[in-house]
Design an enzyme around this catalytic site. Sequence first.
Site, PDB file in Angstrom:
ATOM      1  N   GLY A 186       0.827  -1.206   0.000  1.00  0.00           N
ATOM      2  CA  GLY A 186       0.000   0.000   0.000  1.00  0.00           C
ATOM      3  C   GLY A 186       0.861   1.257   0.000  1.00  0.00           C
ATOM      4  O   GLY A 186       2.096   1.186   0.090  1.00  0.00           O
TER       5      GLY A 186
ATOM      6  N   THR B 185      -7.456   6.828  11.652  1.00  0.00           N
ATOM      7  CA  THR B 185      -7.903   7.897  10.751  1.00  0.00           C
ATOM      8  C   THR B 185      -8.688   9.006  11.449  1.00  0.00           C
ATOM      9  O   THR B 185      -9.339   8.778  12.477  1.00  0.00           O
ATOM     10  CB  THR B 185      -8.792   7.271   9.647  1.00  0.00           C
TER      11      THR B 185
ATOM     12  N   TRP C  77      -5.820  12.527   5.255  1.00  0.00           N
ATOM     13  CA  TRP C  77      -5.562  13.041   3.899  1.00  0.00           C
ATOM     14  C   TRP C  77      -4.182  12.586   3.383  1.00  0.00           C
ATOM     15  O   TRP C  77      -3.330  13.412   3.032  1.00  0.00           O
ATOM     16  CB  TRP C  77      -5.659  14.566   3.896  1.00  0.00           C
TER      17      TRP C  77
ATOM     18  N   ALA D 156      -5.285  -2.131   5.307  1.00  0.00           N
ATOM     19  CA  ALA D 156      -6.608  -1.580   5.605  1.00  0.00           C
ATOM     20  C   ALA D 156      -7.485  -1.605   4.359  1.00  0.00           C
ATOM     21  O   ALA D 156      -6.987  -1.620   3.232  1.00  0.00           O
ATOM     22  CB  ALA D 156      -6.484  -0.137   6.093  1.00  0.00           C
TER      23      ALA D 156
ATOM     24  N   TYR E 204     -16.743   3.497   6.705  1.00  0.00           N
ATOM     25  CA  TYR E 204     -15.285   3.382   6.837  1.00  0.00           C
ATOM     26  C   TYR E 204     -14.839   3.843   8.231  1.00  0.00           C
ATOM     27  O   TYR E 204     -14.059   3.171   8.902  1.00  0.00           O
ATOM     28  CB  TYR E 204     -14.612   4.220   5.746  1.00  0.00           C
TER      29      TYR E 204
ATOM     30  N   LYS F 236     -12.923   1.605  11.111  1.00  0.00           N
ATOM     31  CA  LYS F 236     -11.617   1.951  11.679  1.00  0.00           C
ATOM     32  C   LYS F 236     -11.735   2.146  13.197  1.00  0.00           C
ATOM     33  O   LYS F 236     -10.825   1.782  13.945  1.00  0.00           O
ATOM     34  CB  LYS F 236     -11.073   3.234  11.034  1.00  0.00           C
TER      35      LYS F 236
ATOM     36  N   ASP G  74      -3.056 -12.260   4.461  1.00  0.00           N
ATOM     37  CA  ASP G  74      -4.377 -11.643   4.537  1.00  0.00           C
ATOM     38  C   ASP G  74      -4.713 -11.514   6.021  1.00  0.00           C
ATOM     39  O   ASP G  74      -4.872 -12.526   6.711  1.00  0.00           O
ATOM     40  CB  ASP G  74      -5.388 -12.540   3.806  1.00  0.00           C
TER      41      ASP G  74
HETATM   42  N1  LIG Z   1      -5.385   7.112   2.406  1.00  0.00           N
HETATM   43  C1  LIG Z   1      -5.787   8.036   3.279  1.00  0.00           C
HETATM   44  O1  LIG Z   1      -6.145   9.171   2.928  1.00  0.00           O
HETATM   45  C2  LIG Z   1      -5.811   7.711   4.765  1.00  0.00           C
HETATM   46  C3  LIG Z   1      -6.269   8.688   5.659  1.00  0.00           C
HETATM   47  C4  LIG Z   1      -6.260   8.391   7.025  1.00  0.00           C
HETATM   48  C5  LIG Z   1      -5.805   7.173   7.467  1.00  0.00           C
HETATM   49  N2  LIG Z   1      -5.391   6.237   6.565  1.00  0.00           N
HETATM   50  C6  LIG Z   1      -4.927   4.938   7.069  1.00  0.00           C
HETATM   51  O2  LIG Z   1      -3.570   4.783   6.693  1.00  0.00           O
HETATM   52  C7  LIG Z   1      -3.267   3.386   6.612  1.00  0.00           C
HETATM   53  C8  LIG Z   1      -2.511   3.110   5.324  1.00  0.00           C
HETATM   54  O3  LIG Z   1      -3.382   3.317   4.228  1.00  0.00           O
HETATM   55  P1  LIG Z   1      -2.858   3.671   2.776  1.00  0.00           P
HETATM   56  O4  LIG Z   1      -3.202   5.070   2.546  1.00  0.00           O
HETATM   57  O5  LIG Z   1      -1.453   3.192   2.609  1.00  0.00           O
HETATM   58  O6  LIG Z   1      -3.878   2.783   1.918  1.00  0.00           O
HETATM   59  P2  LIG Z   1      -3.645   1.780   0.712  1.00  0.00           P
HETATM   60  O7  LIG Z   1      -2.670   2.336  -0.245  1.00  0.00           O
HETATM   61  O8  LIG Z   1      -5.013   1.421   0.257  1.00  0.00           O
HETATM   62  O9  LIG Z   1      -2.965   0.520   1.403  1.00  0.00           O
HETATM   63  C9  LIG Z   1      -3.677  -0.440   2.153  1.00  0.00           C
HETATM   64  C10 LIG Z   1      -3.069  -1.782   1.841  1.00  0.00           C
HETATM   65  O10 LIG Z   1      -3.744  -2.765   2.633  1.00  0.00           O
HETATM   66  C11 LIG Z   1      -3.930  -3.897   1.826  1.00  0.00           C
HETATM   67  N3  LIG Z   1      -4.994  -4.749   2.323  1.00  0.00           N
HETATM   68  C12 LIG Z   1      -6.333  -4.615   2.156  1.00  0.00           C
HETATM   69  N4  LIG Z   1      -6.965  -5.641   2.737  1.00  0.00           N
HETATM   70  C13 LIG Z   1      -6.014  -6.437   3.269  1.00  0.00           C
HETATM   71  C14 LIG Z   1      -6.060  -7.651   3.974  1.00  0.00           C
HETATM   72  N5  LIG Z   1      -7.221  -8.281   4.257  1.00  0.00           N
HETATM   73  N6  LIG Z   1      -4.896  -8.207   4.385  1.00  0.00           N
HETATM   74  C15 LIG Z   1      -3.709  -7.617   4.098  1.00  0.00           C
HETATM   75  N7  LIG Z   1      -3.616  -6.459   3.438  1.00  0.00           N
HETATM   76  C16 LIG Z   1      -4.759  -5.873   3.020  1.00  0.00           C
HETATM   77  C17 LIG Z   1      -4.241  -3.345   0.456  1.00  0.00           C
HETATM   78  O11 LIG Z   1      -4.038  -4.339  -0.521  1.00  0.00           O
HETATM   79  P3  LIG Z   1      -4.940  -4.329  -1.867  1.00  0.00           P
HETATM   80  O12 LIG Z   1      -4.638  -3.026  -2.534  1.00  0.00           O
HETATM   81  O13 LIG Z   1      -4.448  -5.525  -2.588  1.00  0.00           O
HETATM   82  O14 LIG Z   1      -6.356  -4.415  -1.405  1.00  0.00           O
HETATM   83  C18 LIG Z   1      -3.258  -2.197   0.364  1.00  0.00           C
HETATM   84  O15 LIG Z   1      -2.010  -2.635  -0.169  1.00  0.00           O
HETATM   85  C19 LIG Z   1      -4.602   2.662   6.739  1.00  0.00           C
HETATM   86  O16 LIG Z   1      -4.758   2.223   8.057  1.00  0.00           O
HETATM   87  C20 LIG Z   1      -5.632   3.745   6.451  1.00  0.00           C
HETATM   88  O17 LIG Z   1      -6.866   3.471   7.074  1.00  0.00           O
HETATM   89  C21 LIG Z   1      -5.359   6.485   5.223  1.00  0.00           C
END
Ligand SMILES: NC(=O)c1ccc[n+]([C@@H]2O[C@H](COP(=O)([O-])OP(=O)(O)OC[C@H]3O[C@@H](n4cnc5c(N)ncnc54)[C@H](OP(=O)(O)O)[C@@H]3O)[C@@H](O)[C@H]2O)c1
Length: 300
Positions: free
Chosen positions: A10, A101, A150, A60, A125, A129, A36
């Site tokens: 991710g 988040t 963000w 996530a 969502y 979380k 997973d």
């Molecule tokens: N993005 C934002 O704006 C944001 C904001 C606030 C907080 N966050 C938090 O930051 C953290 C990192 O998110 P990110 O932005 O890096 O998101 P991301 O790019 O979507 O990365 C999440 C990763 O988790 C993987 N995943 C999903 N389901 C899974 C499972 N069952 N087992 C193992 N891996 C799994 C996804 O794989 P696939 O792609 O193959 O599904 C993806 O590689 C998360 O906790 C998110 O809630 C993000």
Amino acid sequence: MRVLITGAAGMLGRDVEEVARHAGHDVVALARADLDITDAGAVHHAVAAVAPDTVINCAAWTDVDLAETEEAQATLINGDGAGHLAAAAAETGAHIVHVSTDYVFDGTKPTAYVETDAVSPASSYGRSKEAGERVLRAATPRHVILRTSWVYSEFGHNFLKTILRLAATRDELRIVADQRGCPTSTLDLAEAVLSIAPRLIAGEDVWGTYHFAGSGVTTWHGFASRIAAAQTPFTGRTPRVTPITTAEYPLPARRPANSELDCSLFARIFGIRARPWTEETDRITRVLVEAQVGTTQHVA
Ligand SMILES: NC(=O)c1ccc[n+]([C@@H]2O[C@H](COP(=O)([O-])OP(=O)(O)OC[C@H]3O[C@@H](n4cnc5c(N)ncnc54)[C@H](OP(=O)(O)O)[C@@H]3O)[C@@H](O)[C@H]2O)c1
């Protein structure tokens, strides 16, 4: 320090892995295809086999709008999955650092959210979380929950990349101007995440929940305007960025009107503040646009 990173493919997972390797840590980085986190047996097996000092959960469900119709699936990952990791970490004596988040808040507070503010998620969502935070706290006291907001990066799908794509083809971008928050670069966030584990390993009592986000606050319109301005010197394109209201851009999931996170507790305890969001926005925009211009020239 031996770290096990989940969700390693991710946006955040990639940078956490890179920063951890660069710092010389012993890293086991598992993407979804490797582990997973909804599979409790596989999680317990992996954590026992790797025997990390610290588990860093970057896995996530992050599709905020799809979660509205798939809340059970989102909760399976963001709630139950986080719980499996925490339980496995507790069993093996590892610490866990988990990312959460701003969406655990409903966004109605007029000032920045602090860690002790009551959670009240307004979307599926956000609820999933928040469930993850609860199961994590129940599973092990040896946890740190880091709430952020963000998130953007060179990689993956994110707002900055969407704006760059639109800026390349449209003369006008209509962007929501009545939601405020703190854009956070995955590089800053990865450095913050990795500053936590050594303190836990040293036996310091720094467990708990913290906020960490890019320094400064803006709106989606402000963020988009900065990205658009940063790409102009490279592309010569100057799209107009027009402010609109949330009501003019309806989406399935309700977003918090105020997502600002007060990060002073993390700064006080861990000595780290994120760079101003404008700095990282300019840098990443430059990297992406230069790569794009380079590719285009190469193709031509
Ligand atoms: N993005 C934002 O704006 C944001 C904001 C606030 C907080 N966050 C938090 O930051 C953290 C990192 O998110 P990110 O932005 O890096 O998101 P991301 O790019 O979507 O990365 C999440 C990763 O988790 C993987 N995943 C999903 N389901 C899974 C499972 N069952 N087992 C193992 N891996 C799994 C996804 O794989 P696939 O792609 O193959 O599904 C993806 O590689 C998360 O906790 C998110 O809630 C993000």
